[in-house]
Write a protein that holds these residues in place. Sequence first.
Motif, PDB file in Angstrom:
ATOM      1  N   HIS A 199       6.166  46.671   1.858  1.00 25.50           N
ATOM      2  CA  HIS A 199       5.838  45.424   1.165  1.00 25.50           C
ATOM      3  C   HIS A 199       6.437  45.486  -0.230  1.00 25.50           C
ATOM      4  N   ASP A 200       7.189  44.458  -0.606  1.00 27.69           N
ATOM      5  CA  ASP A 200       7.780  44.415  -1.942  1.00 27.69           C
ATOM      6  C   ASP A 200       7.892  42.956  -2.346  1.00 27.69           C
ATOM      7  N   LEU A 201       7.696  42.690  -3.640  1.00 23.26           N
ATOM      8  CA  LEU A 201       7.831  41.315  -4.133  1.00 23.26           C
ATOM      9  C   LEU A 201       9.258  40.823  -3.956  1.00 23.26           C
ATOM     10  N   SER A 202      10.198  41.758  -3.955  1.00 30.46           N
ATOM     11  CA  SER A 202      11.603  41.394  -3.816  1.00 30.46           C
ATOM     12  C   SER A 202      12.044  41.597  -2.369  1.00 30.46           C
ATOM     13  N   ALA A 203      12.513  40.493  -1.742  1.00 32.76           N
ATOM     14  CA  ALA A 203      12.976  40.588  -0.354  1.00 32.76           C
ATOM     15  C   ALA A 203      14.172  41.528  -0.267  1.00 32.76           C
ATOM     16  N   MET A 234       1.172  56.334  -6.971  1.00 27.79           N
ATOM     17  CA  MET A 234       2.170  56.936  -7.856  1.00 27.79           C
ATOM     18  C   MET A 234       2.466  56.056  -9.067  1.00 27.79           C
ATOM     19  N   SER A 235       2.354  54.722  -8.904  1.00 30.94           N
ATOM     20  CA  SER A 235       2.675  53.833 -10.025  1.00 30.94           C
ATOM     21  C   SER A 235       1.469  53.576 -10.918  1.00 30.94           C
ATOM     22  N   LEU A 236       0.330  54.096 -10.590  1.00 29.60           N
ATOM     23  CA  LEU A 236      -0.820  54.316 -11.493  1.00 29.60           C
ATOM     24  C   LEU A 236      -1.572  53.095 -11.999  1.00 29.60           C
ATOM     25  N   ARG A 237      -0.989  51.897 -11.887  1.00 29.75           N
ATOM     26  CA  ARG A 237      -1.632  50.729 -12.506  1.00 29.75           C
ATOM     27  C   ARG A 237      -1.818  49.577 -11.523  1.00 29.75           C
ATOM     28  N   PHE A 275       4.176  50.345  -0.622  1.00 30.89           N
ATOM     29  CA  PHE A 275       3.868  49.177  -1.447  1.00 30.89           C
ATOM     30  C   PHE A 275       4.747  49.308  -2.687  1.00 30.89           C
ATOM     31  N   GLY A 276       5.888  48.591  -2.708  1.00 33.79           N
ATOM     32  CA  GLY A 276       6.923  48.826  -3.723  1.00 33.79           C
ATOM     33  C   GLY A 276       7.963  49.726  -3.083  1.00 33.79           C
ATOM     34  N   ALA A 277       9.190  49.226  -2.967  1.00 30.32           N
ATOM     35  CA  ALA A 277      10.193  49.908  -2.137  1.00 30.32           C
ATOM     36  C   ALA A 277      11.466  50.192  -2.927  1.00 30.32           C
ATOM     37  N   GLY A 278      11.317  50.920  -4.037  1.00 34.22           N
ATOM     38  CA  GLY A 278      12.483  51.290  -4.851  1.00 34.22           C
ATOM     39  C   GLY A 278      12.885  52.735  -4.610  1.00 34.22           C
ATOM     40  N   LEU A 279      13.466  53.330  -5.641  1.00 37.50           N
ATOM     41  CA  LEU A 279      14.016  54.683  -5.515  1.00 37.50           C
ATOM     42  C   LEU A 279      12.924  55.731  -5.284  1.00 37.50           C
ATOM     43  N   SER A 288      -3.893  59.849  -8.014  1.00 33.27           N
ATOM     44  CA  SER A 288      -3.204  59.194  -9.134  1.00 33.27           C
ATOM     45  C   SER A 288      -2.611  60.270 -10.042  1.00 33.27           C
ATOM     46  N   PRO A 289      -1.335  60.582  -9.896  1.00 26.22           N
ATOM     47  CA  PRO A 289      -0.724  61.628 -10.734  1.00 26.22           C
ATOM     48  C   PRO A 289      -0.012  61.027 -11.939  1.00 26.22           C
ATOM     49  N   PHE A 290      -0.313  61.524 -13.123  1.00 21.31           N
ATOM     50  CA  PHE A 290       0.353  60.990 -14.319  1.00 21.31           C
ATOM     51  C   PHE A 290       1.808  61.457 -14.354  1.00 21.31           C
ATOM     52  N   GLY A 291       2.031  62.637 -13.757  1.00 20.87           N
ATOM     53  CA  GLY A 291       3.400  63.182 -13.776  1.00 20.87           C
ATOM     54  C   GLY A 291       3.517  64.154 -14.926  1.00 20.87           C
ATOM     55  N   LEU A 292       3.606  65.447 -14.614  1.00 19.69           N
ATOM     56  CA  LEU A 292       3.541  66.468 -15.656  1.00 19.69           C
ATOM     57  C   LEU A 292       4.927  67.032 -15.964  1.00 19.69           C
ATOM     58  N   PHE A 320       1.838  53.623  -3.269  1.00 25.77           N
ATOM     59  CA  PHE A 320       2.130  52.621  -4.302  1.00 25.77           C
ATOM     60  C   PHE A 320       3.257  53.135  -5.177  1.00 25.77           C
ATOM     61  N   ALA A 321       4.370  52.416  -5.212  1.00 26.49           N
ATOM     62  CA  ALA A 321       5.491  52.776  -6.085  1.00 26.49           C
ATOM     63  C   ALA A 321       6.116  51.479  -6.611  1.00 26.49           C
ATOM     64  N   THR A 322       5.261  50.694  -7.281  1.00 25.86           N
ATOM     65  CA  THR A 322       5.714  49.431  -7.870  1.00 25.86           C
ATOM     66  C   THR A 322       6.010  49.680  -9.353  1.00 25.86           C
ATOM     67  N   ILE A 323       6.236  48.605 -10.094  1.00 27.75           N
ATOM     68  CA  ILE A 323       6.309  48.765 -11.549  1.00 27.75           C
ATOM     69  C   ILE A 323       5.255  47.860 -12.192  1.00 27.75           C
ATOM     70  N   ALA A 324       4.150  47.633 -11.483  1.00 25.42           N
ATOM     71  CA  ALA A 324       3.097  46.743 -12.000  1.00 25.42           C
ATOM     72  C   ALA A 324       2.498  47.333 -13.281  1.00 25.42           C
TER      73      ALA A 324
HETATM   74  N1  LIG Z   1       3.354  59.278 -11.317  1.00 26.27           N
HETATM   75  C1  LIG Z   1       4.542  59.825 -11.455  1.00 26.27           C
HETATM   76  O1  LIG Z   1       4.697  61.034 -11.593  1.00 26.27           O
HETATM   77  C2  LIG Z   1       5.756  58.962 -11.417  1.00 26.27           C
HETATM   78  C3  LIG Z   1       7.029  59.530 -11.566  1.00 26.27           C
HETATM   79  C4  LIG Z   1       8.154  58.725 -11.477  1.00 26.27           C
HETATM   80  C5  LIG Z   1       8.005  57.357 -11.294  1.00 26.27           C
HETATM   81  N2  LIG Z   1       6.748  56.841 -11.184  1.00 26.27           N
HETATM   82  C6  LIG Z   1       6.535  55.412 -11.028  1.00 26.27           C
HETATM   83  O2  LIG Z   1       7.024  54.969  -9.777  1.00 26.27           O
HETATM   84  C7  LIG Z   1       7.223  53.565  -9.868  1.00 26.27           C
HETATM   85  C8  LIG Z   1       8.428  53.147  -9.061  1.00 26.27           C
HETATM   86  O3  LIG Z   1       9.607  53.637  -9.650  1.00 26.27           O
HETATM   87  P1  LIG Z   1      11.051  53.256  -9.033  1.00 26.27           P
HETATM   88  O4  LIG Z   1      12.046  54.038  -9.805  1.00 26.27           O
HETATM   89  O5  LIG Z   1      11.028  53.340  -7.582  1.00 26.27           O
HETATM   90  O6  LIG Z   1      11.156  51.727  -9.495  1.00 26.27           O
HETATM   91  P2  LIG Z   1      12.083  50.593  -8.874  1.00 26.27           P
HETATM   92  O7  LIG Z   1      12.215  49.557  -9.925  1.00 26.27           O
HETATM   93  O8  LIG Z   1      13.302  51.197  -8.256  1.00 26.27           O
HETATM   94  O9  LIG Z   1      11.203  50.013  -7.657  1.00 26.27           O
HETATM   95  C9  LIG Z   1       9.991  49.360  -7.842  1.00 26.27           C
HETATM   96  C10 LIG Z   1       9.840  48.314  -6.764  1.00 26.27           C
HETATM   97  O10 LIG Z   1       8.519  47.766  -6.861  1.00 26.27           O
HETATM   98  C11 LIG Z   1       8.601  46.376  -6.600  1.00 26.27           C
HETATM   99  N3  LIG Z   1       7.420  45.736  -7.182  1.00 26.27           N
HETATM  100  C12 LIG Z   1       7.131  45.564  -8.481  1.00 26.27           C
HETATM  101  N4  LIG Z   1       5.912  44.997  -8.626  1.00 26.27           N
HETATM  102  C13 LIG Z   1       5.412  44.834  -7.358  1.00 26.27           C
HETATM  103  C14 LIG Z   1       4.191  44.337  -6.836  1.00 26.27           C
HETATM  104  N5  LIG Z   1       3.234  43.877  -7.655  1.00 26.27           N
HETATM  105  N6  LIG Z   1       4.021  44.320  -5.511  1.00 26.27           N
HETATM  106  C15 LIG Z   1       5.008  44.788  -4.686  1.00 26.27           C
HETATM  107  N7  LIG Z   1       6.177  45.287  -5.120  1.00 26.27           N
HETATM  108  C16 LIG Z   1       6.376  45.311  -6.451  1.00 26.27           C
HETATM  109  C17 LIG Z   1       9.915  45.947  -7.212  1.00 26.27           C
HETATM  110  O11 LIG Z   1      10.388  44.742  -6.661  1.00 26.27           O
HETATM  111  C18 LIG Z   1      10.807  47.150  -6.888  1.00 26.27           C
HETATM  112  O12 LIG Z   1      11.507  46.984  -5.672  1.00 26.27           O
HETATM  113  C19 LIG Z   1       7.277  53.236 -11.355  1.00 26.27           C
HETATM  114  O13 LIG Z   1       6.085  52.579 -11.744  1.00 26.27           O
HETATM  115  C20 LIG Z   1       7.342  54.581 -12.020  1.00 26.27           C
HETATM  116  O14 LIG Z   1       6.764  54.584 -13.306  1.00 26.27           O
HETATM  117  C21 LIG Z   1       5.639  57.612 -11.221  1.00 26.27           C
END
Ligand SMILES: NC(=O)c1ccc[n+]([C@@H]2O[C@H](COP(=O)([O-])OP(=O)(O)OC[C@H]3O[C@@H](n4cnc5c(N)ncnc54)[C@H](O)[C@@H]3O)[C@@H](O)[C@H]2O)c1
Length: 361
Positions: free
Chosen positions: A191-195, A256-259, A165-169, A322-326, A232-236
């Motif tokens: 699943h990602d908001l961005s195709a 992972m994205s916590l929110r 859920f969220g498909a970034g780096l 839910s890890p805050f990231g240490l 979950f790895a979005t930026i919500a």
């Molecule tokens: N907990 C931790 O230790 C930790 C560490 C590093 C990063 N993170 C978190 O991981 C998240 C992802 O980082 P990234 O570098 O992959 O970001 P990124 O910007 O490369 O990718 C995020 C993706 O999420 C998608 N997205 C945003 N909102 C969405 C939604 N509501 N529904 C579906 N898709 C959605 C975006 O389109 C994007 O493709 C960030 O929130 C970052 O803070 C957490």
Amino acid sequence: MSAADPAAAHPAATASGRPGPVTVPPFAVITGAQVQHALQGRERQITELVEDTYRLHSAGDSVNPPSYFLRFPDRPSARIIALPASIGGPIRVDGLKWISSFPENVAAGLPRASAVLILNDHDTGYPFACLESSIISATRTAASAALAADWLSRSRPRPARVGFFGAGLIARYIHTFLAGNGWSFDQIGVHDLSAGSAAGFRGYLEQSGATGQITVHHSAEQLIRSSDLVVFATIAGQPHVSDLSWFGHNPVVLHMSLRDLAPEILLGSVNVVDDVEHCLKASTSPHLAEQLTGSRDFLAGTLEDVMAGRVTVPAGRPAVFSPFGLGVLDLAVGKYVYDQVTRSGQLHVIDDFFHELRRYG
Ligand SMILES: NC(=O)c1ccc[n+]([C@@H]2O[C@H](COP(=O)([O-])OP(=O)(O)OC[C@H]3O[C@@H](n4cnc5c(N)ncnc54)[C@H](O)[C@@H]3O)[C@@H](O)[C@H]2O)c1
């Protein structure tokens, strides 16, 4: 700049307690290419290192103060976070991760996050290395996700359907770490908001040789209902998933994205965090759940509690990590990279970086 003699350059020579005069360590710069080379293909080893670091942290052999968030009135979506930390045990290093998040970068084709990690010598306090750290940060995050996936699923059938859920780096690194730790899946949902992001991630999966059927889900509900491991790895910035019935099949959730999750989801789940004080801050979903209920009773404990057997994760409810990231994890992985690069003889030392070394000239 010069490639240093590893023995001479290694500040652990003083930090390890070996006899010898206290000297200023040479200052090295480690590039992203070197970091990647040191970490690539070592997913199991790094996951074990992260596991050991959680244990050291839990045993009190660390200092990990709250992260500091620098925000800007003129750029409200951006932030730079400082994570100072100190870790003991065999790692024994202090330092600071300084990591920017500029979400608008993505539209320009650049990664959202960029970072450096400074390592400080245990004995003199002198910084001895500056490492490119977006890779270290993504790596330690992915290792913690893979570790949690393993521990949280031990009392249930091992998930064979994963959903991103969220498909970034970060999602990409987590998939790499799951695969590197021996996970394989019958089905991979995206699943990602961005195709464009969903298509890019799909391309990565196909190229990585991942087995299993890949499906891009346009509906969040479909993705969750069809995944036993949800990442979950979005930026919500605030919760956007609030229907507990979507989790009726009791998946393991790596939040992972916590929110992303409304407090109601957490209140119906078994909740595991990395560090309670850290995680219940900065409007994370666990923080919102605490504010809603006025207590921390909804938390089962930390991942280390699970690892040590003090907390069990029952199969009859969703299990949410839910890890805050240490910062201690960044230090552990950063020191690992430093040692690898030093051993390879490729450490680039900046000659005379510290110059004013006599008090009276
Ligand atoms: N907990 C931790 O230790 C930790 C560490 C590093 C990063 N993170 C978190 O991981 C998240 C992802 O980082 P990234 O570098 O992959 O970001 P990124 O910007 O490369 O990718 C995020 C993706 O999420 C998608 N997205 C945003 N909102 C969405 C939604 N509501 N529904 C579906 N898709 C959605 C975006 O389109 C994007 O493709 C960030 O929130 C970052 O803070 C957490």
